[in-house]
Design a protein around this motif. Structure first.
Motif, short mmCIF file in Angstrom:
data_model
loop_
_atom_site.label_atom_id
_atom_site.label_comp_id
_atom_site.label_asym_id
_atom_site.label_seq_id
_atom_site.Cartn_x
_atom_site.Cartn_y
_atom_site.Cartn_z
N TYR A 155 44.66 -0.22 -6.90
CA TYR A 155 44.35 -1.66 -6.79
C TYR A 155 43.30 -1.91 -5.72
N ASN A 156 43.52 -1.37 -4.51
CA ASN A 156 42.60 -1.65 -3.41
C ASN A 156 41.18 -1.16 -3.71
N TYR A 157 41.08 0.03 -4.32
CA TYR A 157 39.74 0.54 -4.62
C TYR A 157 39.09 -0.26 -5.75
N ALA A 158 39.86 -0.60 -6.77
CA ALA A 158 39.31 -1.41 -7.85
C ALA A 158 38.84 -2.77 -7.33
N VAL A 159 39.60 -3.36 -6.41
CA VAL A 159 39.19 -4.62 -5.80
C VAL A 159 37.90 -4.44 -5.01
N GLN A 160 37.81 -3.34 -4.28
CA GLN A 160 36.58 -3.08 -3.52
C GLN A 160 35.36 -3.07 -4.43
N ARG A 161 35.45 -2.34 -5.55
CA ARG A 161 34.29 -2.25 -6.43
C ARG A 161 34.04 -3.57 -7.16
N ALA A 162 35.10 -4.26 -7.57
CA ALA A 162 34.93 -5.53 -8.27
C ALA A 162 34.32 -6.59 -7.36
N GLY A 164 32.50 -6.05 -4.75
CA GLY A 164 31.11 -5.67 -4.56
C GLY A 164 30.24 -6.12 -5.72
N GLY A 165 30.77 -6.03 -6.94
CA GLY A 165 30.03 -6.50 -8.11
C GLY A 165 29.86 -8.01 -8.11
N PHE A 166 30.90 -8.75 -7.70
CA PHE A 166 30.77 -10.20 -7.57
C PHE A 166 29.69 -10.55 -6.54
N PHE A 167 29.73 -9.84 -5.41
CA PHE A 167 28.80 -10.15 -4.32
C PHE A 167 27.35 -9.92 -4.75
N GLN A 168 27.12 -8.92 -5.59
CA GLN A 168 25.77 -8.68 -6.10
C GLN A 168 25.27 -9.86 -6.94
N PRO A 208 31.82 -2.06 2.31
CA PRO A 208 33.18 -1.53 2.20
C PRO A 208 33.52 -0.68 3.43
N ALA A 209 34.59 -1.02 4.11
CA ALA A 209 34.93 -0.33 5.36
C ALA A 209 35.47 1.07 5.10
N GLU A 210 36.06 1.27 3.94
CA GLU A 210 36.71 2.55 3.66
C GLU A 210 35.73 3.71 3.69
N GLY A 211 34.48 3.47 3.34
CA GLY A 211 33.51 4.56 3.28
C GLY A 211 32.72 4.77 4.56
N LEU A 212 33.05 4.05 5.63
CA LEU A 212 32.28 4.15 6.88
C LEU A 212 32.93 5.13 7.84
N ARG A 213 32.11 5.96 8.46
CA ARG A 213 32.56 6.88 9.49
C ARG A 213 31.64 6.73 10.70
N PHE A 214 32.22 6.81 11.91
CA PHE A 214 31.46 6.52 13.12
C PHE A 214 31.53 7.68 14.10
N SER A 215 30.41 7.97 14.71
CA SER A 215 30.40 8.89 15.84
C SER A 215 30.43 8.06 17.11
N GLY A 216 31.03 8.61 18.17
CA GLY A 216 31.11 7.89 19.43
C GLY A 216 32.38 7.09 19.61
N LEU A 217 33.11 6.86 18.53
CA LEU A 217 34.40 6.15 18.60
C LEU A 217 35.51 7.17 18.41
N ARG A 218 36.45 7.19 19.35
CA ARG A 218 37.52 8.19 19.27
C ARG A 218 38.47 7.93 18.11
N ASN A 219 38.77 6.66 17.85
CA ASN A 219 39.79 6.32 16.86
C ASN A 219 39.31 5.22 15.94
N ILE A 220 39.83 5.23 14.73
CA ILE A 220 39.62 4.14 13.78
C ILE A 220 40.95 3.40 13.65
#
Length: 643
Positions: A155-162, A164-168, A208-220
């Motif tokens: 559900y969460n991933y399908a919502v993310q993609r849907a 994103g499609g609305f936002f486009q 989408p926050a799920e696909g982001l990775r950060f250097s310099g931050l110890r924790n997400i």
């Protein structure tokens, strides 16, 4: 004796083989590895791009296979939807994964989501939604089942993609609409409480926050739950001359609802309701009469903001006076909330809000602290004298507080916690100190000044040399702060860097006016007084730093110190952090003092962050307003009278 023919022998062999086979077990057994166990239990279309074992077993029940579904997807989904022998949970969860797998194949073909792919994701989200809320068991009854966790992910991933499609497609829709047909669905205009500053509720960018990775931050720091996590990016705020900057990188959690009073109605509807939730304001959502935890990512907006800020280059240019920042700014890390206590952080020399990378992230990541506090960071030019920064920062904070709370009665405007590192710690201490007339001695006396000239001189210098504590602040923390200066500022390298610093033109003009006032009308012109810069002020021989170190801190303020002991071969009193001696950073009368084996950037150490979190809890507990993530959102009590 009769000889057997070859045919007879063959019959005997076949009969014997059949007898032996009937005596053998048809079921084998073997041990599997932990890795195989995890793969069997948890692998699905999101983790491995292959269908989960649960979905494959469901297909087997209705005489289908993965290849059958790949060859004729409409027949496959129709069979699953209408075949006997499946309960609703198995049917709906398998359909959600199949539609998601089909959508992933469709969307891999281009960056812009096609109508066909958008429809696939909406179908997946709807079947997952129906599984979660319209089967005979409630979500809480399946709380320990792996399958429900998988379906929630679908559900969460399908919502993310849907979404994103609305936002486009959003720019094509304008603003004057209630609902619009998209990909065969009737999409209703989103309801939102996500504020992006400057009166804006429509993001310019949605990540989408799920696909982001950060250097310099110890924790997400995130919260598992229902909905898809995004970073909503607003327009870059225009420079209006105001000192405050509202956040334009904020967390957003998107939720899709499919209306209906029964399973049949939900599966038959083509209506989609989109909600954009601010997870700082809401930790749950009401669905089908149930309170469902709302997913959230609190680190991602902060990480994107820092990654795009360019603070590292700006801070050096600002220090040298070659562009960049020229006056203090108050940066709000979250949308202003009148019912949360405020923490204000001040960075040090040649630094920026990047000095607080992990400190802010750890505070926002702590459930109780996140519900209790909001963070402001003061970003200021570190080349100008301490007294000038003190006056300008005080004015910026006063203006910001008055803008958001003209009455001064909100929780956010009272019992503020001030945290300063290095030179920011010196400024923080002066923000809670009383000068009286003790700093006038740093002004060199000129002979022959008339009383009128002396009065004009005092008027010129009063904003920098005469001040009182901020009444809104009742607790402060000073980290590696050179309250009595440091001999490092006298080193050859420091003097060389100080010689490169250019002060702002407006400050030089003010310096000339002060020099003229010091000379008086009837005095022959002399050599203009040289204005000290920030490095000069941090010397342990600087007149201003020596005089200001003796100023009393307000009795209404509880204060704490955190010091670094990078060089410590003997007693604590003889140690330093490589830049600031302990004798300079120590303050008598502090509620607590923590010594950390660290270089000067002690604020980034885990020990210092743990101590800061402890102090913030102590402060909130003293005010009876420490709130838990799932507790009541009762604001802190009314402002207490100060001693």
């Amino acid at each position: 004796m009769k000889r057997r023919t070859p045919t007879g022998i063959l019959r005997v062999v076949v009969l014997a083989t059949g007898l032996l086979a009937s005596a053998c077990s048809m079921v084998g057994i073997k041990q599997i590895t932990p890795k195989q166990y995890a793969a069997q239990r948890r692998s699905d279309v999101l983790s491995t791009r292959t269908l989960s074992d649960s979905t494959l077993q469901t297909l087997n029940v209705v005489a289908l296979s993965r290849d059958d579904c790949a060859a004729n997807f409409p027949r496959c989904t129709h069979t699953l939807l209408y075949s006997d022998g499946l309960d609703d949970e198995r049917r709906l969860s398998a359909l959600s994964e199949l539609w998601l797998a089909y959508g992933l194949q469709q969307s891999d073909k281009g960056k812009v989501l096609s109508d066909a792919a958008l429809d696939d994701y909406l179908q997946s989200a709807r079947y997952a939604y129906a599984y979660l809320f319209y089967t005979h068991r409630q979500p809480g009854e399946r709380a320990f089942e792996t399958r429900q966790s998988q379906v929630l992910d679908f559900y969460n991933y399908a919502v993310q993609r849907a979404v994103g499609g609305f936002f486009q497609r959003l720019p094509q829709l304008g603003t004057n609409w209630t609902s619009v047909p998209v990909a065969g669905w009737n999409v209703f205009k989103p309801s939102t409480d996500v504020y992006l500053g400057s009166g804006d509720y429509v993001p310019k960018e949605l990540l989408p926050a799920e696909g982001l990775r950060f250097s310099g931050l110890r924790n997400i720091y995130r919260r598992d739950g229902f909905g898809s996590e995004f970073v909503a990016v607003g327009a870059v705020p225009a420079d209006t001359g105001q000192p405050w900057r509202e956040p334009y990188y904020v967390p957003l959690t998107a939720v899709l609802e499919f209306p209906g009073d029964s399973l049949a109605q939900v599966l038959d509807t083509s209506d989609v309701h989109l909600s954009a939730k601010n997870p700082y304001l809401e930790n749950s959502i009401q669905l089908d009469g149930q309170s469902i935890p709302l997913a959230a990512n609190f680190t991602a907006p902060y990480g994107v903001w820092l990654a795009r800020s360019g603070f590292a280059q700006q801070s050096i240019r600002s220090l040298l006076g070659r562009g960049g920042l020229t006056k203090p700014e108050v940066l709000l890390m979250q949308p202003y909330d009148p019912n949360r206590l405020t923490v204000i952080m001040l960075h040090g020399l040649a630094s920026s809000p990047e000095a607080w990378i992990n400190v802010v992230n750890e505070v926002m990541g702590d459930q109780q602290l996140r519900r209790t506090y909001q963070v402001w960071e003061v970003y200021y030019p570190t080349n100008v004298p301490v007294a000038v920064n003190l006056a300008q920062i005080r004015r910026a904070l006063d203006d910001t507080l008055h803008h958001f709370d003209p009455s001064g009665k909100a929780v956010a405007s009272n019992h503020i916690v001030l945290i300063g590192h290095s030179m920011g710690g010196v400024i923080a201490r002066l923000l809670v100190s009383s000068s009286g007339d003790k700093l006038w001695g740093v002004v060199p006396e000129r002979q022959g000044l008339s009383e009128a000239d002396k009065q004009r001189l005092r008027q010129r210098l009063a904003p920098y040399l005469q001040f009182s504590p901020m009444p809104q602040v009742t607790r402060a923390v000073f980290l590696a702060a050179p309250h009595r200066g440091t001999p490092v500022a006298r080193w050859k390298l420091a003097r060389w860097i100080g010689g490169l610093i250019r002060l702002p033109l407006t400050l030089l003009e003010e310096g000339k006016n002060i020099t003229d006032a010091m000379q008086g009308k009837n005095t022959a012109p002399g050599t203009p007084a040289r204005l000290p810069n920030s490095i000069d002020n941090l010397s342990d021989t600087d007149p201003f730093i020596r005089a200001s170190s003796t100023l009393p801190i307000s009795p209404a303020v509880h204060y704490h110190t955190i010091v670094g002991t990078y060089k410590s071969k003997g007693p604590l009193t003889d140690s330093d952090d490589g830049v600031v001696p302990y004798a300079s950073s120590h303050l008598d009368g502090a509620d607590s003092e923590l010594a950390v084996p660290s270089w000067h950037d002690v604020q980034e150490t885990p020990q210092a962050i743990i101590e800061l979190r402890r102090i913030l809890r102590v402060h909130a507990a003293a005010l009876h307003c420490l709130q838990s993530e799932n507790g009541p959102s009762t604001p802190c009590p009314a402002p207490l009278s100060t001693p």
